[in-house]
Design an enzyme around this catalytic site. Structure first.
Site, PDB file in Angstrom:
ATOM      1  N   GLU A 286      11.190  -5.710  -4.541  1.00 57.03           N
ATOM      2  CA  GLU A 286      11.883  -6.016  -5.802  1.00 57.03           C
ATOM      3  C   GLU A 286      13.168  -6.810  -5.564  1.00 57.03           C
ATOM      4  O   GLU A 286      13.633  -7.505  -6.452  1.00 57.03           O
ATOM      5  CB  GLU A 286      12.219  -4.721  -6.564  1.00 57.03           C
ATOM      6  CG  GLU A 286      11.033  -4.166  -7.327  1.00 57.03           C
ATOM      7  CD  GLU A 286      11.401  -3.062  -8.306  1.00 57.03           C
ATOM      8  OE1 GLU A 286      12.557  -2.599  -8.324  1.00 57.03           O
ATOM      9  OE2 GLU A 286      10.503  -2.642  -9.054  1.00 57.03           O
ATOM     10  N   HIS A 307      -7.310   1.435  13.259  1.00 55.54           N
ATOM     11  CA  HIS A 307      -8.772   1.554  13.147  1.00 55.54           C
ATOM     12  C   HIS A 307      -9.280   1.009  11.818  1.00 55.54           C
ATOM     13  O   HIS A 307     -10.439   1.210  11.461  1.00 55.54           O
ATOM     14  CB  HIS A 307      -9.180   3.016  13.337  1.00 55.54           C
ATOM     15  CG  HIS A 307      -8.837   3.526  14.709  1.00 55.54           C
ATOM     16  ND1 HIS A 307      -9.749   3.622  15.728  1.00 55.54           N
ATOM     17  CD2 HIS A 307      -7.648   3.907  15.246  1.00 55.54           C
ATOM     18  CE1 HIS A 307      -9.152   4.060  16.822  1.00 55.54           C
ATOM     19  NE2 HIS A 307      -7.865   4.237  16.552  1.00 55.54           N
ATOM     20  N   LYS A 421       5.060  -5.229 -18.757  1.00 54.69           N
ATOM     21  CA  LYS A 421       5.446  -4.328 -19.849  1.00 54.69           C
ATOM     22  C   LYS A 421       5.300  -5.034 -21.191  1.00 54.69           C
ATOM     23  O   LYS A 421       4.788  -4.461 -22.160  1.00 54.69           O
ATOM     24  CB  LYS A 421       6.900  -3.869 -19.688  1.00 54.69           C
ATOM     25  CG  LYS A 421       7.142  -3.005 -18.476  1.00 54.69           C
ATOM     26  CD  LYS A 421       8.598  -2.543 -18.458  1.00 54.69           C
ATOM     27  CE  LYS A 421       8.968  -1.941 -17.134  1.00 54.69           C
ATOM     28  NZ  LYS A 421      10.403  -1.746 -16.960  1.00 54.69           N
TER      29      LYS A 421
END
Ligand code: PA5
Length: 430
Positions: A286, A307, A421
């Site tokens: 951010e 792995h 949003k």
């Protein structure tokens, strides 16, 4: 003093990159003189100095009171109002705490960091049968995910304990004056802690946002803040590049980025650091990622992910570097037993500790990845404790701010988070 060491194992590979340190020195001066972008959000710099004994006492007292009446404490929050507390708690607590008898401190569970309906229903099933308290955290007081979770929890808590008792089981952490949560907390007479105006969400772990949940989990918040304070003193006192590990780390990241290493894989060899890496990802993602710039922060736990991701790291696209959080000492010892038949061929390891083998895996991986052109930065802490986590938190916050200034972005805003949003609210018909 506990120190966090920065190792650049393949110094030869880095040296040609460091032709000048002036970019990071300029960023450093901007940061400590508080003249750079977003300088109204620099409260985190002095937090370790400024937390008063009376705030510690109030946090510890509240934690004790909540713990005394609860088997479970639900921490409601998302992003910076969630990850710091979880990072520290999961790094320090027994990984199977929920299954241990006679645990003295409540189990900390988290809500409102997603909109998983099944997850939240499962949580309510637990709260039907366990005594609990709620810490609801939101700086803006208007974030949708925690607001939904808290509405459900509040109703459940009031039904289970009655309105008056429920009010004593809920603590709010929010802005001093504004936001829906502040209004609700005042109306309902909840105990409230304040998030300082000049501290942004992802830099807020050393405010009540992180400190209250961490204290509830039974950990020593004074030691955590003291670790941060030691790192602060170190970084403020040492203004020269060759003595300042945050400047060194920030400059290396910046130079590697300019060389085309656009992804930073943060790695720990201790699974309990998983959420510390999640916290790191938010802090750097951010802060850096804006205006078409920034290193993409990714995370892995080794040797587990060797792995799964190991093949890609060794031979895939050559656009990443690795930052290893190395823990020098394990807290416990689990001997590897000698076996007379040695059918699995492991007797040669019998004199070693598992941690020694883990450190050898780290060294072998470092050599392999460097030879595969994945530069490697090693940040070593002596052990995992409140103090060392406090040091690491402050070290990364400081380095992150320096990195943002070198990219010439504001490391303290997050305008891009609004885009999803806006669409979601439009689609929901708000
Ligand atoms: O770093 C940030 O500011 C954000 O990630 C916020 O912490 C996150 O969006 C939660 O915001 P709030 O605490 O206002 O609910």
């Amino acid at each position: 003093m506990i120190t966090t060491k920065l190792h650049t194992q393949d110094a030869q590979a880095f040296l040609p990159l460091v032709t000048t340190t002036s970019d990071v020195e300029k960023a450093y001066q901007e940061l400590i003189s508080k003249t750079g972008k977003g300088n109204d959000f620099l409260g985190w710099i002095d937090l370790p100095e400024e937390i008063t004994p009376s705030l510690f006492a109030e946090l510890n007292h509240t934690a004790k009171e909540l713990a005394a009446q609860s088997e479970v404490i639900v921490v409601v929050g998302i992003g910076g109002s969630y990850l710091g507390a979880r990072a520290v708690i999961e790094a320090l607590q027994h990984p199977f705490k929920a299954l241990l008898p006679h645990e003295k401190t409540p189990l900390i569970l988290f809500a409102g960091n997603s909109m998983g309906e099944d997850y939240h229903k499962a949580l309510m099933d637990v709260l039907d049968i366990k005594d609990y308290a709620v810490i609801v955290i939101s700086k803006s007081g208007t974030t949708t995910e925690p607001a939904i979770a808290f509405r459900i929890l509040k109703e459940h808590c009031e039904k289970k304990y009655g309105k008056t008792s429920a009010q004593k089981r809920i603590v709010a952490i929010t802005d001093e004056k504004k936001g829906a949560l502040k209004k609700l907390a005042t109306e309902e007479n909840y105990q409230t802690f304040i998030i300082p105006d000049d501290v942004g969400g992802r830099y807020s772990v050393l405010t009540p946002v992180g400190l209250l949940p961490i204290a509830c989990a039974g950990f020593n918040i004074e030691k955590l803040v003291n670790g941060a304070k030691k790192m602060r003193d170190n970084l403020i006192q040492h203004q020269a590049f060759d003595k300042n590990i945050a400047m060194q780390y920030a400059l290396l990241r910046y130079l590697l980025y300019r060389e085309g290493k656009k992804l930073e894989l943060v790695v720990a060899y201790e699974p309990q650091l998983f959420f510390f890496i999640e916290w790191f990802k938010q802090l750097f993602g951010e802060s850096d990622g804006k205006e078409g710039k920034g290193i993409f922060p990714a995370g892995a736990i080794f040797s587990t992910d060797l792995h799964s991701l190991g093949q890609y790291i060794q031979e895939g696209e050559r656009n990443m570097f690795e930052t290893v959080l190395s823990v020098e000492k394990a807290d416990c010892h689990l001997p590897i037993p000698f076996d007379n038949n040695d059918l699995d061929g492991l007797n040669y390891l019998q004199q070693k500790t598992i941690h020694e083998i883990n450190l050898t895996a780290e060294e072998g991986t470092r050599l392999a990845h460097i030879s595969g052109n994945v530069p490697n930065i090693r940040i070593a802490i002596p052990n995992i404790s409140e103090e060392t986590l406090g040091e690491l938190i402050y070290f990364f916050e400081f380095s992150c701010a320096l990195g943002g200034y070198m990219l010439n972005v504001n490391p303290f805003d997050q305008p891009g988070v609004e885009a999803y949003k806006t669409n979601m609210f439009r689609l929901l018909g708000r």
